[in-house]
Design an enzyme around this catalytic site. Structure first.
Site, short mmCIF file in Angstrom:
data_model
loop_
_atom_site.label_atom_id
_atom_site.label_comp_id
_atom_site.label_asym_id
_atom_site.label_seq_id
_atom_site.Cartn_x
_atom_site.Cartn_y
_atom_site.Cartn_z
N THR A 111 32.29 14.16 11.67
CA THR A 111 33.41 14.18 10.72
C THR A 111 33.19 13.12 9.65
O THR A 111 32.63 12.05 9.91
CB THR A 111 34.77 13.97 11.43
OG1 THR A 111 34.77 12.70 12.07
CG2 THR A 111 35.06 15.07 12.43
N SER A 120 52.08 13.05 13.96
CA SER A 120 51.65 13.77 12.74
C SER A 120 50.85 15.03 13.07
O SER A 120 50.44 15.75 12.16
CB SER A 120 50.80 12.83 11.87
OG SER A 120 49.55 12.58 12.48
N GLY A 135 35.24 15.96 4.77
CA GLY A 135 35.15 17.09 5.70
C GLY A 135 34.26 16.81 6.89
O GLY A 135 34.42 15.80 7.57
N ASP A 179 40.94 12.25 16.09
CA ASP A 179 41.46 12.79 17.36
C ASP A 179 42.15 14.13 17.13
O ASP A 179 42.05 15.04 17.96
CB ASP A 179 42.45 11.80 18.00
CG ASP A 179 41.78 10.49 18.38
OD1 ASP A 179 40.55 10.51 18.62
OD2 ASP A 179 42.47 9.46 18.42
P1 ADP Z 1 38.11 9.21 12.31
O1 ADP Z 1 39.60 9.18 12.33
O2 ADP Z 1 37.50 9.35 13.67
O3 ADP Z 1 37.46 8.13 11.50
P2 ADP Z 1 37.51 10.98 10.07
O4 ADP Z 1 38.02 9.92 9.16
O5 ADP Z 1 36.10 11.42 9.91
O6 ADP Z 1 37.74 10.61 11.61
O7 ADP Z 1 38.49 12.25 9.88
C1 ADP Z 1 38.48 13.34 10.75
C2 ADP Z 1 38.88 14.59 10.01
O8 ADP Z 1 40.19 14.44 9.46
C3 ADP Z 1 38.00 14.96 8.82
O9 ADP Z 1 36.85 15.66 9.24
C4 ADP Z 1 38.96 15.81 8.00
O10 ADP Z 1 39.06 17.11 8.57
C5 ADP Z 1 40.29 15.09 8.21
N1 ADP Z 1 40.56 14.07 7.18
C6 ADP Z 1 40.45 12.72 7.30
N2 ADP Z 1 40.79 12.09 6.16
C7 ADP Z 1 41.14 13.06 5.29
C8 ADP Z 1 41.60 13.08 3.92
N3 ADP Z 1 41.77 11.94 3.22
N4 ADP Z 1 41.86 14.27 3.35
C9 ADP Z 1 41.70 15.44 4.03
N5 ADP Z 1 41.28 15.50 5.31
C10 ADP Z 1 41.00 14.33 5.94
#
Ligand code: ADP
Length: 334
Positions: A250, A322, A255, A283
């Protein structure tokens, strides 16, 4: 084990008993104690908070709740304390459709928690995690209290999800056992493992069907700096060379990258939304992805839908609160 007792009162309903869980999460339950402060206190200083909030967290529990809220037949395996927080957590699982038959309580111990200071103006934070009762999740304890995993890896179980917030040797032992039983194993190695833990994890990657880190974790494990789709694709291939079957990395607002065994890695962009709180987005992604696989979607389809769920979660404040329910998803995602 005298100090533990099994929560017979939390056996699942008739329907679940007959069908059994399709998804099992072995991981952490932490209460979040969040104090909103004007500034982070200095050493030796005492400050009053502006406001306080208690929330349900822990990566394992978040993923179970993300799946449960969508309607998954999901069970949680964890240890909470004998305090009120432990009882509240079990209630929270039930409200979200998560089977708590294997949520054990440790007598005389506090439930795991995270103490969080958030600076109101900047949103900068400081976090101390107190694993407390979750430290009891040793291989010995879990094997003894579950008839060598038979109680939570029944024939109905097709997907196992693990993270990196309980003793590592337990996670690795459960992953290997589930893989041996033909279960599709999902490992979300978050929070990021230490360099020495990375070496301990590597020989077990052969038992991982789907490895699903974020950018930071993928970088740490492969040594490839993951910053975009192209670097994530290289890291995914490196993980497959280490023995993992499928990989989903992720990338926050960018994305994710998916690399299925025998196919090229594909970068799928994030959904453009106004993010207000990205806590627990990963998560949400993992829990909903596995829910969609459990109802028969392919990994590729499941990731597309998980991208929708996670993008919905970042538009609301809070972590578990959420996460969308099935009814809240856009019609084309249901
Ligand atoms: P983590 O919380 O483990 O750091 P990520 O930040 O990679 O995970 O986010 C996980 C998923 O949440 C992404 O792959 C995307 O689908 C969604 N996501 C996270 N931040 C955004 C954002 N600013 N806008 C749209 N989707 C988001």
């Amino acid at each position: 084990m005298k100090r533990f007792h099994h929560l017979e009162s939390h056996v699942c309903g008739d329907n679940e008993r007959n069908n059994g869980p399709a998804v099992v999460v072995v991981g952490s339950c932490f209460l979040d104690y969040i104090a909103y402060v004007d500034r982070i206190p200095h050493i030796g200083e005492t400050l009053k908070s502006r406001s306080f909030q208690k929330g349900f967290g822990g990566k394992g529990a978040n993923q179970a709740v993300a799946a449960g809220r969508l309607g998954a037949r999901v069970a949680m395996v964890s240890v909470v304390g004998s305090d009120g927080d432990g009882a509240d957590y079990i209630e929270n699982f039930k409200k979200n459709g998560v089977d708590t038959t294997c949520v054990f309580r440790k007598q005389g111990e506090a439930s795991g928690l995270a103490m969080i200071f958030v600076e109101s103006a900047s949103s900068n934070n400081e976090i101390v995690i107190c694993p407390n009762a979750t430290k009891a999740m040793t291989v010995d304890f879990l094997r003894k209290s579950s008839d060598n995993y038979n109680r939570f890896l029944p024939k109905s179980c097709r997907f196992l999800i693990c993270q990196n917030e309980i003793p590592l040797e337990t996670t690795l032992d459960v992953l290997r056992e589930a893989h041996t039983r033909g279960i599709y194993t999902v490992f979300n190695a978050a929070p990021a493992p230490s360099p020495s833990d990375v070496e301990v994890i590597k020989p077990y990657l052969q038992y991982v069907s789907l490895f699903s880190p974020n950018e930071v974790e993928a970088t740490l494990i492969t040594g490839i700096k993951v910053v975009d789709g192209a670097s994530a694709a290289s890291a995914a291939k490196a993980l497959q060379r280490l023995g993992v079957r499928d990989v989903v990395i992720t990338l926050g607002a960018q994305g994710y990258v998916i690399a299925e065994q025998g196919s090229e890695a594909i970068h799928v962009p994030g959904i453009r939304v106004k993010a207000v709180d990205t806590t627990g987005a990963g998560d949400s992604f993992v829990g909903s992805m596995v829910y969609f696989m459990s109802i028969g979607k392919t990994l590729k389809e499941a990731c597309k839908l998980a991208n929708v769920c996670a993008s919905m979660s970042v538009q609301k404040k809070g972590t578990q609160s959420s996460y969308p329910s099935l009814a809240e998803l856009p019609a084309e995602a249901r």
